[in-house]
Scaffold this active site. Structure first.
Site, PDB file in Angstrom:
ATOM      1  N   ILE A 113       0.823  -1.217   0.000  1.00 50.71           N
ATOM      2  CA  ILE A 113       0.000   0.000   0.000  1.00 50.71           C
ATOM      3  C   ILE A 113       0.851   1.258   0.000  1.00 50.71           C
ATOM      4  O   ILE A 113       0.334   2.347  -0.089  1.00 50.71           O
ATOM      5  CB  ILE A 113      -0.990   0.030   1.200  1.00 50.71           C
ATOM      6  CG1 ILE A 113      -0.258  -0.196   2.524  1.00 50.71           C
ATOM      7  CG2 ILE A 113      -2.081  -0.983   1.003  1.00 50.71           C
ATOM      8  CD1 ILE A 113      -1.160  -0.030   3.734  1.00 50.71           C
ATOM      9  N   GLY A 114       2.152   1.096   0.109  1.00 49.03           N
ATOM     10  CA  GLY A 114       2.974   2.302   0.079  1.00 49.03           C
ATOM     11  C   GLY A 114       4.423   1.964   0.307  1.00 49.03           C
ATOM     12  O   GLY A 114       4.800   0.806   0.480  1.00 49.03           O
ATOM     13  N   GLU A 120      10.280   4.374   4.662  1.00 47.96           N
ATOM     14  CA  GLU A 120      11.681   4.743   4.519  1.00 47.96           C
ATOM     15  C   GLU A 120      12.576   3.514   4.500  1.00 47.96           C
ATOM     16  O   GLU A 120      13.612   3.482   3.857  1.00 47.96           O
ATOM     17  CB  GLU A 120      12.033   5.769   5.598  1.00 47.96           C
ATOM     18  CG  GLU A 120      12.934   5.306   6.660  1.00 47.96           C
ATOM     19  CD  GLU A 120      14.355   5.770   6.443  1.00 47.96           C
ATOM     20  OE1 GLU A 120      15.136   5.633   7.371  1.00 47.96           O
ATOM     21  OE2 GLU A 120      14.696   6.249   5.358  1.00 47.96           O
ATOM     22  N   PHE A 121      12.132   2.431   5.158  1.00 46.57           N
ATOM     23  CA  PHE A 121      12.968   1.231   5.245  1.00 46.57           C
ATOM     24  C   PHE A 121      12.530   0.106   4.322  1.00 46.57           C
ATOM     25  O   PHE A 121      13.188  -0.909   4.235  1.00 46.57           O
ATOM     26  CB  PHE A 121      12.963   0.705   6.681  1.00 46.57           C
ATOM     27  CG  PHE A 121      13.613   1.626   7.657  1.00 46.57           C
ATOM     28  CD1 PHE A 121      14.994   1.749   7.692  1.00 46.57           C
ATOM     29  CD2 PHE A 121      12.854   2.388   8.524  1.00 46.57           C
ATOM     30  CE1 PHE A 121      15.598   2.599   8.596  1.00 46.57           C
ATOM     31  CE2 PHE A 121      13.456   3.242   9.429  1.00 46.57           C
ATOM     32  CZ  PHE A 121      14.841   3.343   9.459  1.00 46.57           C
ATOM     33  N   LYS A 138       4.761  -2.900   8.110  1.00 44.23           N
ATOM     34  CA  LYS A 138       5.924  -2.180   7.584  1.00 44.23           C
ATOM     35  C   LYS A 138       7.058  -3.182   7.502  1.00 44.23           C
ATOM     36  O   LYS A 138       7.334  -3.884   8.466  1.00 44.23           O
ATOM     37  CB  LYS A 138       6.324  -1.047   8.541  1.00 44.23           C
ATOM     38  CG  LYS A 138       5.485   0.183   8.399  1.00 44.23           C
ATOM     39  CD  LYS A 138       5.904   1.258   9.378  1.00 44.23           C
ATOM     40  CE  LYS A 138       6.910   2.200   8.811  1.00 44.23           C
ATOM     41  NZ  LYS A 138       7.042   3.436   9.622  1.00 44.23           N
ATOM     42  N   ASP A 163       6.127  16.038  15.074  1.00 44.90           N
ATOM     43  CA  ASP A 163       5.718  16.088  13.665  1.00 44.90           C
ATOM     44  C   ASP A 163       4.221  15.829  13.553  1.00 44.90           C
ATOM     45  O   ASP A 163       3.769  15.060  12.712  1.00 44.90           O
ATOM     46  CB  ASP A 163       6.521  15.065  12.847  1.00 44.90           C
ATOM     47  CG  ASP A 163       6.413  15.322  11.343  1.00 44.90           C
ATOM     48  OD1 ASP A 163       5.915  16.407  10.958  1.00 44.90           O
ATOM     49  OD2 ASP A 163       6.828  14.447  10.563  1.00 44.90           O
TER      50      ASP A 163
HETATM   51  F1  Q7M Z   1       2.347   6.832  18.137  1.00 44.41           F
HETATM   52  C1  Q7M Z   1       3.159   7.810  17.784  1.00 44.41           C
HETATM   53  F2  Q7M Z   1       2.483   8.600  17.002  1.00 44.41           F
HETATM   54  F3  Q7M Z   1       3.486   8.476  18.854  1.00 44.41           F
HETATM   55  C2  Q7M Z   1       4.373   7.264  17.096  1.00 44.41           C
HETATM   56  C3  Q7M Z   1       4.207   6.404  16.039  1.00 44.41           C
HETATM   57  C4  Q7M Z   1       5.623   7.642  17.515  1.00 44.41           C
HETATM   58  C5  Q7M Z   1       6.747   7.136  16.854  1.00 44.41           C
HETATM   59  C6  Q7M Z   1       6.594   6.261  15.796  1.00 44.41           C
HETATM   60  C7  Q7M Z   1       5.331   5.907  15.391  1.00 44.41           C
HETATM   61  N1  Q7M Z   1       5.234   5.047  14.329  1.00 44.41           N
HETATM   62  C8  Q7M Z   1       4.190   4.890  13.474  1.00 44.41           C
HETATM   63  O1  Q7M Z   1       3.184   5.536  13.553  1.00 44.41           O
HETATM   64  N2  Q7M Z   1       4.367   3.954  12.516  1.00 44.41           N
HETATM   65  C9  Q7M Z   1       3.465   3.635  11.521  1.00 44.41           C
HETATM   66  C10 Q7M Z   1       3.160   2.302  11.262  1.00 44.41           C
HETATM   67  C11 Q7M Z   1       2.222   1.968  10.286  1.00 44.41           C
HETATM   68  C12 Q7M Z   1       2.873   4.631  10.771  1.00 44.41           C
HETATM   69  C13 Q7M Z   1       1.936   4.305   9.797  1.00 44.41           C
HETATM   70  C14 Q7M Z   1       1.617   2.973   9.571  1.00 44.41           C
HETATM   71  N3  Q7M Z   1       0.620   2.696   8.622  1.00 44.41           N
HETATM   72  C15 Q7M Z   1      -0.605   2.173   8.856  1.00 44.41           C
HETATM   73  N4  Q7M Z   1      -1.053   1.742  10.071  1.00 44.41           N
HETATM   74  C16 Q7M Z   1       0.723   3.025   7.309  1.00 44.41           C
HETATM   75  C17 Q7M Z   1      -0.485   2.693   6.684  1.00 44.41           C
HETATM   76  C18 Q7M Z   1      -1.330   2.156   7.663  1.00 44.41           C
HETATM   77  C19 Q7M Z   1      -2.701   1.684   7.496  1.00 44.41           C
HETATM   78  N5  Q7M Z   1      -3.308   1.876   6.318  1.00 44.41           N
HETATM   79  O2  Q7M Z   1      -3.291   1.164   8.417  1.00 44.41           O
HETATM   80  N6  Q7M Z   1       1.743   3.545   6.641  1.00 44.41           N
HETATM   81  C20 Q7M Z   1       1.580   3.766   5.301  1.00 44.41           C
HETATM   82  C21 Q7M Z   1       0.344   3.459   4.670  1.00 44.41           C
HETATM   83  N7  Q7M Z   1      -0.686   2.917   5.391  1.00 44.41           N
HETATM   84  C22 Q7M Z   1       2.626   4.279   4.546  1.00 44.41           C
HETATM   85  C23 Q7M Z   1       2.445   4.513   3.188  1.00 44.41           C
HETATM   86  C24 Q7M Z   1       1.241   4.236   2.580  1.00 44.41           C
HETATM   87  C25 Q7M Z   1       0.196   3.694   3.311  1.00 44.41           C
END
Ligand code: Q7M
Length: 828
Positions: free
Chosen positions: A466-467, A470-471, A492, A585
């Protein structure tokens, strides 16, 4: 019908392709001489086949008598006139072979001496044993021998990742069949046989030698993250002797088996124990864990380099449970079984143990000092004023090493012993659960397993990409944990070929997320670290990131729905700020939204540095900051606090109410910084409830202490939701200019004599001509300007009724208020 017929038919040159025996298959029809009227006497029922060998096509002109006869061919079936009438042709097939051939090719010749014959086809071929893999050895295509009974011995070569001590052989028969295999290859260590190939052992599996039949799962308490493993590594605290085979489970050192009590007082117990008999290396120290009986969730750990210790600070007449374990260079062994000892009662101790008095005195003094230090923290606001705010001062209390740095001396404690208090596995601070920076862990692997569950890769089904993160790729999929219903997840992944640092940073994120448990914070399901690819698994949010979602659904939600989203975000942020976590952020692009429109705070970018955030811009000091969302003090001197998160929250409110509009539109970062510094703020979005815009302005107060706290924001939004009519009052359309930055610190009302002068003053002199061309030649005319949001949709440009559709769209950063004379100094 003529006498002495001698007709020849010659083929072109035929290469024998290295074969020394060739086969010739002939198909022909032949007329029965009896059926030919008057043909008897001259008519023949056979023909002859010849060959002539030559290395090239030069042999074409040799005389017929140099051809060697292969055979005279007679028909098995001939046909008569009757058959002709029936249109039945009886096709004969004859096969002959020739060999051994010694040249590169040959000619075939057919001699007809008076037969009524039709040669329908000539097929020339040789036979070979086709390439085959047998016993993991590859045998190549092999042309059969010249002799019809010859067996050719052929050597095979071991397939990829296989080895042998006896080179394998097989025999190719003249008929093209492989016979009699001898010897075999075996998949080398780390590989196993599957479908005649050697397949790599997957992470978590190993094969120690070529002789082992297949990859086996790592024995208990061992692991491997690599493919092609020939053995598994012992988990932390588990060991295997050098002489043990790799199939053997890893075990802990034999735990300490005997703990004896020594002197018992009302507040202390002395313990001694024996070094374990198979310690698995030199013992570096012992860890003593103890807690009051039946209060296991609250325990204390102290350390000792000796095989004895006096545990003090205990309650009189109370039963305590003790467990001891040893640490060697390889890690900790298992805890001993539980030993139960009781302190002596008060009455006995008070009369007999005079030695306790100085201890009490010291304890009281230490208590007072501790209290003073804590009060000191509270008053000064921070202990280390160089960027470690309140959260880290709390942390300082939890970490003895930090206490030293902050100038607070530890209570009476043996320097060899360090005491730490735990509650439910976390360092205990009464009433506060704080976020622990995973960087404080020496071993990042320990941090990740402290905060994140390990998930077995087999529980995860990856469905779609779905996307891109960075890693590595971000996928959606499903998670089925034992005994639980399957549910959708986001995954991820860490791309292959990562460096150790990338793995650490990648899993560092999980160590942060894993500490949070709140309905408005993205929920970490767990991590996959024991197999590849390494993965972070979170709950799945159907609608993806909030900014994109709002842009896609422009104008589709009720005000209450929008406020509901904002309430969720504020609630998540309240939780993070209570935990002492500063997000840095917060932006709509970092909020996820699910199918129930529940918003959850997350962080798509790197958790620490914002290098990969497209919004991140370098500051003068080289840090990267998403300027449009960041409070001025954080931009200017990196003062990131929950109060700076509140500023960002205000920007998120603006993004939400304007359905994903870009804050400050296309202004440059430099202009944004300048405008904000000069006191200008984003104007209210269209159709924005006044109460919400007021809240945004509150979040954007220059003085960070005057900004509301997240709990206040949550209560405020709750109040608005409970009383929806409070949201009916919208920001006055006439005072709202969608593209204007609103000046909140009045800078005096400037009076401008001409449109040109005013435009110069607002650094828009380059537009003077456009104003003139469109009839805005006087300030009075400009004052008549009305907003037509449709003319330059999406760009929010100022347009007058008479502006021609071809006139360029431009932005006018002024505030329109009443008559010309009332105008404040325009900003940009
Ligand atoms: F919780 C916080 F906010 F304090 C915090 C979070 C602090 C430090 C790190 C993080 N990390 C974090 O949020 N990671 C993360 C993991 C998965 C961010 C986004 C995703 N993620 C989903 N849960 C996605 C998703 C998605 C979903 N559809 O449920 N990342 C994506 C994406 N969809 C990246 C690109 C495209 C689609």
């Amino acid at each position: 019908m003529e006498q002495n017929q001698n007709n020849w038919l010659l083929t072109s040159w035929i290469s024998n392709e290295g074969a020394s025996r060739i086969f010739i298959e002939l198909k022909f029809t032949l007329r029965d001489c009896n059926s030919l009227p008057g043909g008897l006497g001259t008519c023949k029922e056979t023909f002859n086949v010849y060959y002539f060998e030559s290395d090239d096509a030069d042999g074409r002109n040799v005389k017929e008598n140099q051809y060697i006869k292969i055979d005279t061919i007679a028909a098995d079936e001939s046909f008569t006139e009757l058959d002709l009438g029936d249109r039945v042709m009886k096709l004969n097939t004859e096969i002959r072979d020739v060999g051994p051939l010694t040249k590169k090719g040959f000619y075939l010749a057919f001699q007809d001496v008076g037969a009524c014959i039709a040669l329908v086809s000539v097929r020339v071929y040789y036979k070979k044993c086709p390439s085959v893999i047998r016993n993991l050895a590859l045998f190549p295509d092999t042309i059969t021998g010249a002799d019809s009974s010859q067996l050719l011995e052929v050597s095979g070569s071991c397939v990829n990742h296989s080895v042998t001590d006896e080179p394998p052989k097989m025999h190719c028969s003249a008929e093209g069949e492989w016979l009699v295999p001898i010897g075999k290859c075996m998949c080398k260590a780390g590989y196993e046989e599957k479908n005649s190939t050697c397949q790599v052992c997957r992470p978590g599996f190993f094969k120690a030698s070529p002789q082992s039949p297949s990859c086996s799962k790592c024995p208990p308490h061992s692991y491997t993250h690599e493919e092609a493993s020939t053995s598994c590594l012992c988990e932390e605290h588990y060991f295997r002797r050098e002489s043990d085979p790799p199939t053997m489970a890893c075990t802990t050192p034999s735990p300490i088996s005997i703990v004896k009590k020594g002197k018992i007082a009302k507040n202390s117990i002395s313990l001694s124990w024996q070094e374990p008999d198979r310690p698995n290396g030199i013992i570096l120290e012992y860890e003593i864990k103890y807690f009051e009986k039946d209060q296991e969730t609250s325990y204390t750990i102290i350390k000792s380099k000796e095989t004895k210790i006096t545990v003090d600070g205990l309650k009189p007449a109370s039963t305590y449970i003790f467990q001891i374990r040893a640490r060697t260079a390889a890690g900790y062994g298992g805890f001993s079984r539980r030993f139960e000892f009781e302190t002596s009662p008060v009455s006995v101790a008070a009369s007999s143990d005079q030695s306790q008095i100085p201890i009490i005195a010291v304890s009281v003094t230490v208590g007072v000092i501790l209290l003073a230090v804590v009060i000191g923290f509270l008053l000064s606001g921070s202990c280390c004023d160089h960027g470690c705010g309140w959260a880290s001062s709390l942390r300082a209390v939890a970490y003895p090493s930090l206490i030293w740095r902050c100038g607070y001396s530890k209570a009476k404690q043996d320097p060899e012993e360090e005491k730490m208090h735990f509650h439910n596995g976390h360092i205990k601070l009464p009433g506060v659960r704080t976020y622990i920076d995973p960087h404080t862990y020496e071993d990042p692997n320990q941090a990740v397993h402290e905060f994140a569950k390990e998930i077995e890769a087999s529980c995860i089904t990856i469905e779609r990409v779905i996307g891109a993160g960075e890693f590595g790729e971000v996928c959606s999929g499903r998670l089925k944990l034992p005994g639980k219903r399957e549910f959708p997840v986001a995954i991820k992944t860490l791309k292959v070929g990562y460096t150790e640092k990338q793995r650490r940073d990648f899993l560092g994120e999980a160590s942060i997320m894993g500490q949070f448990d709140h309905p408005n914070i993205i929920h970490l399901e767990g991590v996959v670290t024991k197999s590849k690819p390494v993965m972070i698994v979170t709950e799945y949010m159907e609608n993806g990131s909030l900014d994109t979602f709002l842009k896609k659904n422009d104008g589709q939600f009720t005000v209450i729905q929008l406020v509901g989203m904002l309430r969720g975000i504020a609630s998540g942020m309240k939780y993070l700020s209570d935990m002492g976590y500063v997000h840095r952020d917060l932006a709509a692009r970092n909020i996820l939204i699910n199918s129930n429109l529940v918003c959850k705070v997350s962080d798509f970018g790197l958790s620490r540095v914002l290098e990969d955030d497209p919004e991140a811009a370098y500051t003068t000091r080289g840090g990267k900051i998403p300027i449009r969302w960041t409070a001025p003090e954080a931009i200017a001197f990196r003062k990131f606090t929950s109060a700076s998160d509140v500023w960002s929250y205000g920007i998120v409110m603006w993004e939400v109410v304007s359905y994903g509009e870009r804050p400050y539109w296309e202004m440059t970062n430099q202009d944004v910084i300048k405008a904000v510094e000069e006191g200008y703020r984003l104007p209210s979005p269209m159709d924005c409830p006044a109460a919400l815009y007021q809240l945004m302005l509150d979040c954007w107060q220059k003085d960070r202490n005057s900004r509301p706290k997240f709990d206040e924001i949550v209560s405020m939004l709750d109040k608005l939701i409970r009383n929806p009519s409070s949201l009916k009052t919208l920001v006055n359309a006439s005072s709202r200019v969608s593209n204007l930055l609103v000046e909140h610190s009045p800078l005096g009302s400037g009076a401008y004599r001409s449109v040109g002068e005013w435009l110069e003053a607002i650094k828009m002199g380059r537009y003077t001509e456009i104003f003139m061309e469109n009839g805005y030649s006087s300030m009075d005319a400009v004052a008549q300007v009305t907003l037509d949001s449709n003319s330059c949709k999406g760009m929010n440009h100022l347009v007058k009724g008479g502006a021609s559709p071809t006139s360029p769209c431009f932005r006018m950063d002024i505030r329109l208020e009443g008559s010309c004379a009332d105008w404040r100094r325009p900003a940009l």
